[in-house]
Design a protein around this motif. Structure first.
Motif, PDB file in Angstrom:
ATOM      1  N   LEU A  81      34.398  19.751 -21.073  1.00 13.98           N
ATOM      2  CA  LEU A  81      33.723  20.184 -22.312  1.00 13.98           C
ATOM      3  C   LEU A  81      32.387  20.839 -21.984  1.00 13.98           C
ATOM      4  O   LEU A  81      31.997  21.840 -22.583  1.00 13.98           O
ATOM      5  CB  LEU A  81      33.505  18.969 -23.234  1.00 13.98           C
ATOM      6  CG  LEU A  81      34.773  18.427 -23.892  1.00 13.98           C
ATOM      7  CD1 LEU A  81      34.441  17.235 -24.793  1.00 13.98           C
ATOM      8  CD2 LEU A  81      35.481  19.505 -24.702  1.00 13.98           C
ATOM      9  N   LYS A 125      42.510  15.984 -29.664  1.00 15.15           N
ATOM     10  CA  LYS A 125      42.703  16.399 -28.280  1.00 15.15           C
ATOM     11  C   LYS A 125      44.163  16.746 -28.097  1.00 15.15           C
ATOM     12  O   LYS A 125      45.027  16.096 -28.696  1.00 15.15           O
ATOM     13  CB  LYS A 125      42.351  15.242 -27.339  1.00 15.15           C
ATOM     14  CG  LYS A 125      40.862  14.992 -27.209  1.00 15.15           C
ATOM     15  CD  LYS A 125      40.679  13.846 -26.224  1.00 15.15           C
ATOM     16  CE  LYS A 125      39.188  13.503 -26.077  1.00 15.15           C
ATOM     17  NZ  LYS A 125      39.002  12.324 -25.223  1.00 15.15           N
ATOM     18  N   PRO A 126      44.552  17.582 -27.233  1.00 12.31           N
ATOM     19  CA  PRO A 126      43.614  18.447 -26.479  1.00 12.31           C
ATOM     20  C   PRO A 126      43.017  19.523 -27.406  1.00 12.31           C
ATOM     21  O   PRO A 126      43.747  20.118 -28.199  1.00 12.31           O
ATOM     22  CB  PRO A 126      44.498  19.068 -25.417  1.00 12.31           C
ATOM     23  CG  PRO A 126      45.911  18.733 -25.764  1.00 12.31           C
ATOM     24  CD  PRO A 126      45.936  17.855 -26.936  1.00 12.31           C
ATOM     25  N   VAL A 127      41.742  19.727 -27.245  1.00 14.47           N
ATOM     26  CA  VAL A 127      41.021  20.607 -28.176  1.00 14.47           C
ATOM     27  C   VAL A 127      41.109  22.048 -27.696  1.00 14.47           C
ATOM     28  O   VAL A 127      40.860  22.344 -26.532  1.00 14.47           O
ATOM     29  CB  VAL A 127      39.547  20.183 -28.241  1.00 14.47           C
ATOM     30  CG1 VAL A 127      38.815  20.962 -29.311  1.00 14.47           C
ATOM     31  CG2 VAL A 127      39.452  18.707 -28.511  1.00 14.47           C
ATOM     32  N   ASP A 128      41.480  22.908 -28.619  1.00 14.34           N
ATOM     33  CA  ASP A 128      41.488  24.330 -28.273  1.00 14.34           C
ATOM     34  C   ASP A 128      40.042  24.800 -28.150  1.00 14.34           C
ATOM     35  O   ASP A 128      39.188  24.477 -28.987  1.00 14.34           O
ATOM     36  CB  ASP A 128      42.204  25.119 -29.372  1.00 14.34           C
ATOM     37  CG  ASP A 128      42.198  26.594 -29.073  1.00 14.34           C
ATOM     38  OD1 ASP A 128      42.850  27.012 -28.095  1.00 14.34           O
ATOM     39  OD2 ASP A 128      41.477  27.333 -29.795  1.00 14.34           O
ATOM     40  N   GLY A 129      39.780  25.520 -27.100  1.00 15.51           N
ATOM     41  CA  GLY A 129      38.421  25.936 -26.783  1.00 15.51           C
ATOM     42  C   GLY A 129      37.773  26.703 -27.933  1.00 15.51           C
ATOM     43  O   GLY A 129      36.646  26.397 -28.350  1.00 15.51           O
ATOM     44  N   GLU A 130      38.525  27.671 -28.501  1.00 16.74           N
ATOM     45  CA  GLU A 130      37.948  28.494 -29.564  1.00 16.74           C
ATOM     46  C   GLU A 130      37.585  27.654 -30.771  1.00 16.74           C
ATOM     47  O   GLU A 130      36.543  27.821 -31.384  1.00 16.74           O
ATOM     48  CB  GLU A 130      38.928  29.615 -29.954  1.00 16.74           C
ATOM     49  CG  GLU A 130      39.066  30.690 -28.889  1.00 16.74           C
ATOM     50  CD  GLU A 130      37.698  31.258 -28.460  1.00 16.74           C
ATOM     51  OE1 GLU A 130      36.800  31.422 -29.327  1.00 16.74           O
ATOM     52  OE2 GLU A 130      37.503  31.491 -27.236  1.00 16.74           O
ATOM     53  N   GLY A 166      41.843  11.403 -29.561  1.00 13.09           N
ATOM     54  CA  GLY A 166      43.151  11.524 -28.898  1.00 13.09           C
ATOM     55  C   GLY A 166      44.266  11.241 -29.874  1.00 13.09           C
ATOM     56  O   GLY A 166      45.401  11.627 -29.658  1.00 13.09           O
TER      57      GLY A 166
END
Lengths: 207, 728
Positions: free
Chosen positions: A22, A107-112, A86
């Motif tokens: 992160l 999670k999993p978190v999309d970056g955008e 999670g």
């Protein structure tokens, strides 16, 4: 009162790998990131009036995200909080939102998505911090007013005419005009509308 | 008085009858009044037989006796049947045998000889080949007749009567001597034939003379009869006259007889029959002793003795007849024994027949039992060939029995009949000797159609005279095998279901466990993309990120591997396990769940923990169950007190013990006994299978699973597993 020069994203997760990733993601966007391996550490080190936002893991041993949120608000911190979890724990997320969480990501978190959320949170923080500064300015300006000028201001904000104000105050019209001019100058208001807005912000407008 | 003897006056021989003989002066008195019609004092002298007759009344007067001493109740008491009178000094019998001394002895001798004669005559009649018996019987008959004749002679009261008797007396003597001689030859096989012929000829001559001579071969002329009294008071008559020259023929015959017998005795002695020879010699000696003695006595004029040849002949008959009689007795004894042994033989034959019948019945029963047995029975001879099968055998193997008899057992059981005993690889050749009867073992068999069939074979050695046979009791256990497999399958299924249930409970936590690396990977990857997009791109950072991504991916893979392991439905795979590793694995699996529930887990693993033998998945399953139970037990406990301790260490006896202790509320006494029962649960969502499955798993590992409450609150579950070293 040491206000950080830049707004900071605080990341709290008990999983070092997640924290690290992160950190990378957020810093790649150019954010200033501070990471904490446990909620306790975060509580200990964070400035209650710090600007920025917090990204918290909801499920952490000992002190989970919600408890941390409570502890933060108890300390008067107004940091916007983003939860990352999670599992889709609906009751917990509802509670978190009720308590003012800005967003709730799984999670999993999309970056955008995360970056977007962080950006919004920061904006909110900025806005929050901006509003607070304006009110403080208005209050400061208000405090420079003489009692007479304050009375005139209240009259103007209430929408009364100069003549009516002079009548209310038992003063000459001319005197009221002079007070009004000084008051408008002190408040930095170019128009009555602006004054009213300022009065609204400061919460002195009477219904 | 004895001794008072009257010499008869020489009468004209033979016609004149002898006058009455005065017997004695007798004093007599009746025993009871009226018997004789006289007073007791009325004593009378009786001096003749007629007088006695007159005194006693009518009736035959057979004998007159004389007593030398006074005795009131003498012979009368001995002869109760007819005591005619009890007379002092005289006793008289009206009827009855001649009972004076001579009468007794001569009669007795005659009786003895007659008895012997009859016995041997009967023997001869029954067995005509026994000539010896006939000859002996004749000899004995001769002796008996001689005794009678002699007695008659002694009692004679007239000269003519005496002469007749004397003549008659030669016939029995001739019979006696000739028979005896031929008997000796015939029975003992000794004695010279010429001598025997000579004896026979002599006696034939004597008899001829006897028949034609005027008086007898002894006397050419009889002068008179002398009645005399023996010293013990017997009256007897002896004839007097001139000796005939034919008398010498008798002497000759006697000498021939003597030589013959002496020769026979010697031969016998030489042949080893010493006792018989001694008897024979004794007989001969007796004959000569008496003959010589009598001659001498008569010569010296001591004439008051009677002819006593009877005794001599008696002795001779007895002496020579003893062996024969003894042999008869022996024969009888042997016959008796023979009969007895025959009877025994018959009995034993009967017994044998009965035994044979019983054996046949037993065999029949054995066959019926074998035939009707529910398992296949196969009897195998010492060479390993089938000698007997039953109907079930035909059914199990599909062969008709004709095809099985004489065939090696390997046709049915390719492995042969093996005893389970180590060191006896081929019990067949060892005759199964010490193999425990009824010991069962599983072996594959082969049907006629080539199909393999699982068998349970029980062997029983049967010892017989032909060697050790083996009776194999064979059960087709196809069904049993199938149900065993089914059971195992069900057990595995159950264990799997139980595992799946655990994983269901763990799913959230496992998702989190997987999510962590995945989310790290995603974030890292996207960060990397951004770093790459920058100008200039931060390649150093990207390299770092990629390294982390790889690491996180491996972590995720590890989680999936653990999951897959737990969900495998494979067969039980026993391997050597490091329990510490298993425990730590489980700890990782549940870490997140524990964190979520606020439970802190501590592990205390002995550093010298020996490896155990077991199935990794199943041991993990047990641990998982216990750990999660512990967590559930602490749901109502303050979070700072939610401590779960897992310990592992050596337990004596080659066991490794694992304990999982919680700080919950413990197990209530009501729950305790039912803890390991299937479908017993205190949880709202539980199936109640966890602990039951755990126990069956641990027990399948030859371990033990138990629970106890801790004094300080909470419960501890322990289980043991055998250390691998011991198990191997």
């Amino acid at each position: 009162m040491t206000v950080p020069a830049r707004e900071t994203v605080y990341v709290v997760d008990d999983e070092p790998a997640v924290v690290k990733s992160l950190y990378r993601l957020l810093s790649s966007e150019g954010f200033l990131v501070e990471t904490f391996a446990s909620p306790a550490e975060f509580l200990e080190r964070v400035d209650p009036v710090a600007s920025g936002c917090a990204v918290l893991d909801l499920a952490m041993p000992r002190l989970d995200g919600l408890a941390l949120q409570k502890a933060l608000s108890a300390r008067g911190s107004e940091l916007p909080i983003l939860f990352v979890t999670g599992r889709g724990d609906i009751p917990k997320s509802v509670e978190a939102m009720k308590m003012g969480a800005v967003d709730f990501l799984t999670k999993p978190v999309d970056g955008e998505k995360l970056l977007g959320a962080v950006r919004r949170a920061l904006e909110m923080d900025r806005a929050r911090r901006g509003t607070r500064a304006e009110v403080a300015e208005i209050r400061r300006r208000l405090s420079t007013l003489t009692p007479r000028e304050r009375e005139v201001l209240e009259g103007v904000v209430a929408g009364r005419l100069n003549k009516q104000i002079a009548g209310d105050l038992g003063a000459a019209l001319k005197t009221v005009k002079i007070h009004r001019g000084r008051m408008m100058e002190k408040m930095g208001a170019g128009s009555v509308a602006e004054l009213v807005r300022q009065a609204d912000r400061a919460g002195i407008r009477k219904a | 008085m004895p001794g008072v003897a009257a010499l008869l006056p020489a009468a004209q021989f033979p016609a004149a009858p002898l006058p009455a003989v005065p017997i004695a002066r007798l004093r007599m008195y009746p025993r009871s009044p009226g018997r004789f019609g006289r007073e007791p004092q009325d004593l009378r002298a009786v001096d003749s037989a007629e007088g006695v007759q007159a005194l006693l009344g009518p009736g035959p007067l057979l004998g007159v006796g004389h007593r030398s001493r006074d005795r009131r109740m003498g012979a009368g008491s001995m002869h109760r049947p007819k005591p005619f009178a009890s007379v002092r000094g005289l006793f008289v019998w009206h009827i009855g045998p001649i009972v004076n001394w001579i009468s007794y002895v001569w009669t007795l001798s005659a009786g003895v000889c007659l008895t012997l004669a009859v016995i041997h005559l009967v023997i001869w009649l029954r067995r005509r080949s026994a000539t010896a018996n006939l000859l002996f019987a004749l000899a004995a008959l001769g002796a008996a007749l001689n005794a009678f004749v002699e007695m008659w002679m002694l009692k004679t009261t007239t000269v003519s009567g005496y002469a007749d008797t004397l003549r008659a007396s030669f016939v029995p003597i001739a019979i006696l001597v000739v028979s005896m001689v031929w008997y000796v030859r015939n029975y003992f096989g000794v004695g010279r034939r010429p001598l025997a012929v000579a004896v026979t000829a002599c006696w034939a001559l004597v008899l001829a003379v006897d028949a034609f001579a005027p008086h007898s071969p002894v006397f050419s002329e009889i002068s008179g009869l002398q009645v005399t009294w023996t010293p013990w008071g017997e009256r007897l008559a002896v004839v007097r006259g001139a000796i005939s020259p034919w008398h010498n023929v008798i002497h000759l015959a006697n000498i021939a007889l003597f030589v013959f017998v002496a020769d026979a005795a010697i031969s016998l002695w030489r042949r080893g029959g010493r006792r018989q020879a001694a008897w024979m010699a004794a007989g001969i000696a007796a004959v000569f002793l008496v003959a010589v003695l009598q001659d001498q006595l008569l010569d010296v004029g001591f004439e008051r003795i009677p002819y006593m040849m009877t005794f001599v002949y008696l002795v001779m008959v007895a002496a020579l007849g003893y062996p024969l009689t003894a042999s008869v007795v022996r024969e009888m004894e042997m016959a008796r024994r023979l009969q007895a042994s025959e009877a025994e033989l018959r009995e034993s034959q009967k017994r044998a027949i009965r035994a044979a019948a019983a054996a046949e019945r037993a065999e029949e029963r054995f066959r019926l039992v074998v035939e009707g047995a529910s398992s296949a029975m196969v009897m195998v001879d010492p060479e390993g060939r089938i000698t007997l099968v039953n109907a079930r055998t035909e059914a199990v193997f599909g062969y008709p029995r004709e095809e099985l008899i004489g065939v090696p057992i390997e046709t049915l059981i390719p492995g042969g009949l093996r005893s389970e005993e180590p060191g006896r690889p081929d019990a067949q050749s060892a005759g199964l000797g010490a193999g425990a009867p009824g010991a069962h073992q599983e072996q594959p068999g082969r049907r006629k159609n080539g199909e393999e069939v699982p068998l349970d074979v029980g062997l029983t050695p049967i010892r017989s005279s032909e060697g050790v046979f083996t009776l194999a009791s064979i059960l087709d256990i196809t069904e049993r095998k199938r149900s065993e497999l089914e059971l195992a399958r069900q057990r595995d299924e159950m264990a799997h279901l139980s595992r799946a249930a655990i994983l269901g409970e763990l799913s959230g936590s496992l998702a989190h466990e997987l999510n962590q690396p995945l989310s790290a990977i995603l974030s890292n990857a996207q960060a990397a993309q951004r770093f790459m997009a920058r100008d200039p791109s931060n390649l150093e950072e990207v390299r770092e990120i990629l390294k982390d991504i790889v690491e996180q991916d491996k972590l995720a893979g590890e989680v999936i591997r653990r999951l897959r392991l737990l969900l495998t439905k494979g067969e039980v795979n026993l391997q050597t396990l490091d329990l510490s590793e298993v425990i730590l694995d489980v700890a990782k699996l549940v870490r997140n769940d524990l964190a979520h529930q606020g439970v802190t887990m501590s592990t205390d693993l002995a550093p010298d923990l020996p490896p155990v033998r077991g199935d990794r998945v199943q041991v993990q399953q047990v641990l998982l169950n216990l750990v999660m139970n512990g967590c559930d037990a602490m749901a109502d406990v303050e979070s700072s007190q939610r401590l779960l301790a897992v310990r592992a260490g050596k337990n004596g006896g080659g066991l490794v013990q694992v304990s999982v202790a919680d700080r919950g509320c413990g197990i209530s006494p009501e729950e305790f006994p039912r803890l390991f029962e299937p479908f017993f649960t205190t949880k709202s969502k539980g199936l109640g299978l966890g602990l039951a499955v755990c126990r069956s798993i641990v027990e399948a590992h030859e371990g033990r699973l138990w629970a106890e409450n801790d004094p300080g609150g909470g419960a501890t579950f322990h289980f043991t597993l055998p250390a691998a070293g011991e198990a191997a």
